[in-house]
Design an enzyme around this catalytic site. Structure first.
Site, short mmCIF file in Angstrom:
data_model
loop_
_atom_site.label_atom_id
_atom_site.label_comp_id
_atom_site.label_asym_id
_atom_site.label_seq_id
_atom_site.Cartn_x
_atom_site.Cartn_y
_atom_site.Cartn_z
N HIS A 37 0.84 -1.20 0.00
CA HIS A 37 0.00 0.00 0.00
C HIS A 37 0.88 1.25 0.00
O HIS A 37 0.59 2.23 -0.69
CB HIS A 37 -0.87 0.05 1.26
CG HIS A 37 -1.86 -1.07 1.39
ND1 HIS A 37 -1.73 -2.07 2.30
CD2 HIS A 37 -3.01 -1.31 0.71
CE1 HIS A 37 -2.76 -2.90 2.21
NE2 HIS A 37 -3.55 -2.47 1.24
N GLN A 61 -18.24 -6.26 -0.60
CA GLN A 61 -17.39 -7.01 -1.54
C GLN A 61 -16.97 -8.36 -0.96
O GLN A 61 -16.24 -9.11 -1.60
CB GLN A 61 -16.19 -6.19 -1.98
CG GLN A 61 -15.08 -6.02 -0.95
CD GLN A 61 -13.98 -5.11 -1.45
OE1 GLN A 61 -14.15 -3.90 -1.59
NE2 GLN A 61 -12.82 -5.68 -1.75
N GLN A 153 -8.94 -7.32 -10.46
CA GLN A 153 -9.60 -6.11 -9.94
C GLN A 153 -9.16 -4.88 -10.73
O GLN A 153 -9.97 -4.00 -11.04
CB GLN A 153 -9.25 -5.94 -8.46
CG GLN A 153 -9.66 -4.60 -7.89
CD GLN A 153 -9.46 -4.51 -6.39
OE1 GLN A 153 -10.26 -5.02 -5.63
NE2 GLN A 153 -8.39 -3.85 -5.95
N ARG A 187 -3.66 -10.18 4.28
CA ARG A 187 -4.03 -11.50 4.79
C ARG A 187 -2.83 -12.27 5.33
O ARG A 187 -3.00 -13.23 6.08
CB ARG A 187 -4.68 -12.33 3.68
CG ARG A 187 -6.04 -11.80 3.31
CD ARG A 187 -6.53 -12.41 2.00
NE ARG A 187 -7.57 -11.58 1.44
CZ ARG A 187 -8.87 -11.76 1.63
NH1 ARG A 187 -9.29 -12.76 2.33
NH2 ARG A 187 -9.75 -10.94 1.10
#
Ligand code: PAF
Length: 292
Positions: A37, A61, A153, A187
């Site tokens: 990020h 989502q 995505q 994750r």
């Protein structure tokens, strides 16, 4: 760094920045921030005068309630990281602030969503599109930044911008990896130490697949990747205590632009081919991408 919890207050601050002639870049996130990020934010800082980062775990989502409940929420640590890279504005809305009314709109992406993540996660991309469009409507950025790890995505968001005719440049940013090759992901923090230790086998397998692509055909590379990961625990029992094993969900080799599966390497033409994988490990779903 200015913090905003309401749409109205963020809009006001962004409008003031634009009135002062500043360009605005947007980095949408769900928090649990890592260096991947931060690389998006650094790039946004290079390209724009003002960078807005949203931190919002978007419930619509998630097609799996447990996944939503388990999604890491680390707002304080996130804000420290955001400050360390010079974020100008962070948007931390509640679910009620983002969705004051029940969400009724849905988005469709045709063949782009019929592959890979699409069938595995029904409604996921529509949920992503709803929140990304809302963020676009609130911030009206000149540019928005997304990581290539979520390769499908990225293609969906490019398609969304075409569908809604917004003049926003979508800037793709390369995958950031740990020193051992594991693609950074929020994750990863849910992996046990043993699972974290074997997880780089995903990247190693993809790297070997890229080498195999020089001389093997598409189907053979696909089968080899799936079977190498599925049998990892049998071949390496000492690294896989207590029933630890990879459970590959899919590995697809697709045209890098259309995301349609290819049968032969030449089918990808000038677009090139990418391999996208989703693998379960230790109850955590990991994804990664290799360019061929
Ligand atoms: O990639 C993510 O973290 C999310 O899907 C996004 C783009 C922030 C939308 O919630």
């Amino acid at each position: 760094m200015q913090k905003f919890e309401t749409v109205a207050s963020l809009k006001e601050a962004v409008a003031a920045a634009k009135a002062a002639g500043k360009s605005v870049g947007l980095v949408p996130t769900m928090g649990a921030l890592h260096d991947g990020h931060l690389s998006l934010i650094r790039k946004a800082k290079e390209d724009n005068d003002v960078v807005v980062v949203s931190v919002f775990v978007n419930p619509i989502q998630f097609n799996n309630k447990e996944d939503l409940a388990k999604y890491p929420r680390t707002v304080e640590a996130d804000c420290e990281k955001l400050m360390s890279v010079g974020t100008d504005m962070v948007f931390l809305p509640t679910v009620e602030e983002m969705y004051p009314e029940p969400v009724t709109e849905t988005y469709h992406f045709g063949p782009l969503e019929e592959v890979m993540e699409g069938p595995q996660r029904p409604g996921h991309f529509s949920g992503v599109a709803v929140v990304v469009r809302r963020l676009f409507d609130i911030v009206e950025p000149r540019r928005a930044y997304f990581g290539e790890k979520d390769y499908q995505q990225l293609a969906i968001i490019r398609n969304l911008v075409e569908q809604i005719h917004y003049n926003i440049e979508i800037v793709p940013c390369p995958i950031v990896r740990a020193d051992d090759g594991l693609a950074l992901s929020s994750r990863n923090m849910r992996l046990s130490p043993a699972a974290r230790a074997v997880a780089p086998a995903i990247y190693d397998t993809l790297q070997q697949a890229a080498e195999m692509a020089e001389y093997e055909d598409v189907d053979e590379v696909k089968e080899w990747v799936m079977s190498t990961l599925a049998s990892f625990h049998e071949v390496n029992p000492d690294q896989c205590p207590d029933g630890l094993k990879f459970e590959p969900e899919y590995f697809e080799i697709v045209n890098a632009v259309t995301l349609q599966p290819i049968e032969n390497w030449e089918d990808a033409g000038d677009d090139g081919a990418v391999g996208c994988i989703a693998v379960w490990l230790d109850g955590v779903r990991l994804i990664d991408v290799v360019k061929f």
